[in-house]
Design an enzyme around this catalytic site. Structure first.
Site, PDB file in Angstrom:
ATOM      1  N   LEU A  85      -4.665  10.180 -40.835  1.00 25.14           N
ATOM      2  CA  LEU A  85      -5.971   9.892 -40.719  1.00 25.14           C
ATOM      3  C   LEU A  85      -6.713  10.679 -41.699  1.00 25.14           C
ATOM      4  O   LEU A  85      -6.758  11.753 -41.814  1.00 25.14           O
ATOM      5  CB  LEU A  85      -6.565  10.006 -39.414  1.00 25.14           C
ATOM      6  CG  LEU A  85      -6.344   8.933 -38.223  1.00 25.14           C
ATOM      7  CD1 LEU A  85      -7.261   9.188 -37.101  1.00 25.14           C
ATOM      8  CD2 LEU A  85      -6.640   7.678 -38.879  1.00 25.14           C
ATOM      9  N   ASP A  86      -7.383   9.947 -42.614  1.00 25.95           N
ATOM     10  CA  ASP A  86      -8.308  10.792 -43.609  1.00 25.95           C
ATOM     11  C   ASP A  86      -9.293  11.460 -43.040  1.00 25.95           C
ATOM     12  O   ASP A  86      -9.738  11.141 -41.835  1.00 25.95           O
ATOM     13  CB  ASP A  86      -9.073   9.497 -44.612  1.00 25.95           C
ATOM     14  CG  ASP A  86      -8.106   8.848 -45.440  1.00 25.95           C
ATOM     15  OD1 ASP A  86      -7.092   9.474 -46.264  1.00 25.95           O
ATOM     16  OD2 ASP A  86      -8.261   7.720 -45.927  1.00 25.95           O
TER      17      ASP A  86
END
Length: 311
Positions: A49-50
């Site tokens: 996940l960024d």
């Protein structure tokens, strides 16, 4: 002279923890911190996940890491807020603003564009991504001001639902296949609407059959007594619960754990009717032995085996 504090002995922890990743943490940062809180020897995450994104990040510990690939390949579901009218270098709030345009689109126009992006689509990976070219991630080229040609990849948007629209903010629920960049989807939708866009927020709410509602935050783990933290772990087979189960007697279990293919058609008439992936248990103690492929004619082919300590 004071003695340095003793290093804690890491523990052989096995299982799955559903983490609600906070904003500002990379997936690896969140993994390292949680691994330390559980004092575990071995751990891995199941797809990045960024840092600006939040939500469900399943973490695998010990023997569960053998099955993390299944979640890497699973469908994902997100809630995202798309900011129409402004484009950025990264497609989200972490980048610099590139362009600003007026937003004059109706809900009818939005729904029509969303329909165009539902189903199989082609998507060009962003420069600000961890995909590698010549051994170096694309984001390093991007930070140096270099833009490289990238081939479009096939992904599938299973569902794209408009939850709210109050210009310039548009909230969507996105269910998509592995390899989908929701940042790029938001940018492409904005381009199709003629005003451009970037993601204001992104929250992952489901990975395969695992759901955000059952997750826990890092802060909650930190607040718990150390002895209670291991109780947060789901068993290793939580990652395999969507597959049919096959139970073997002791003799067959030993052969399975030695990687032998087993002919089960005559021994077990109640096998699943359709060939495919299964989870395999030992009858005596219901110990998970691993995953396997059930092939035609009742052939059970071992796939990933669990270290049970008895073989």
């Amino acid at each position: 002279m004071t003695n340095p504090p003793k290093k804690r002995t890491r523990l052989p922890v096995h299982g799955v923890l559903l983490l609600d990743k906070p904003v500002g943490f990379s997936s690896n940062d969140a993994l390292i911190k949680t691994k330390r809180l559980l004092n575990a020897i071995k751990a891995g995450h199941t797809g990045t996940l960024d840092p600006f994104a939040t939500g469900l990040l399943p973490l695998c510990f010990g023997e569960a890491t053998k099955f993390s690939q299944d979640l890497l390949e699973a469908d994902k579901t997100y809630i995202t807020v798309v900011h129409l009218g402004i484009t950025t270098t990264t497609g989200d709030t972490e980048g610099e603003q590139l362009e600003q345009r007026a937003v004059d689109v109706s809900i009818e126009q939005i729904r029509a564009v969303l329909a165009q992006f539902t189903g199989p689509i082609q998507q060009v990976p962003p420069m600000y991504s961890a995909l590698k070219r010549d051994g170096k991630p694309l984001y390093e080229y991007a930070r140096a001001g270099v833009t490289l040609e990238r081939e479009a990849r096939a992904v599938v948007i299973h569902a794209l639902e408009l939850l709210d629209y109050s210009a310039p903010m548009m909230t969507l629920r996105v269910k998509c296949s592995k390899g989908t960049y929701v940042r790029v989807l938001g940018e492409d939708i904005g381009a199709a609407l003629g005003c451009g866009a970037h993601l204001q927020a992104l929250r992952r709410i489901q990975v395969g059959h695992l759901q955000l509602e059952k997750s826990i935050t890092i802060e909650s783990i930190e607040a718990m007594p150390e002895a209670a933290r291991l109780e947060l772990l789901d068993p290793v087979d939580a990652l395999l619960s969507s597959f049919p189960a096959i139970t073997l007697d002791e003799a067959l279990s030993v052969r399975f754990l030695h990687g032998q293919r087993l002919a089960l058609a005559k021994l077990m008439p109640d096998l699943p009717a359709t060939p495919g992936r299964v989870r395999v248990y030992r009858a005596a103690d219901h110990q998970l032995l691993g995953s396997a492929q059930l092939q035609e004619f009742g052939i059970l082919a071992p796939e990933r085996l669990i270290q049970t300590g008895t073989h």
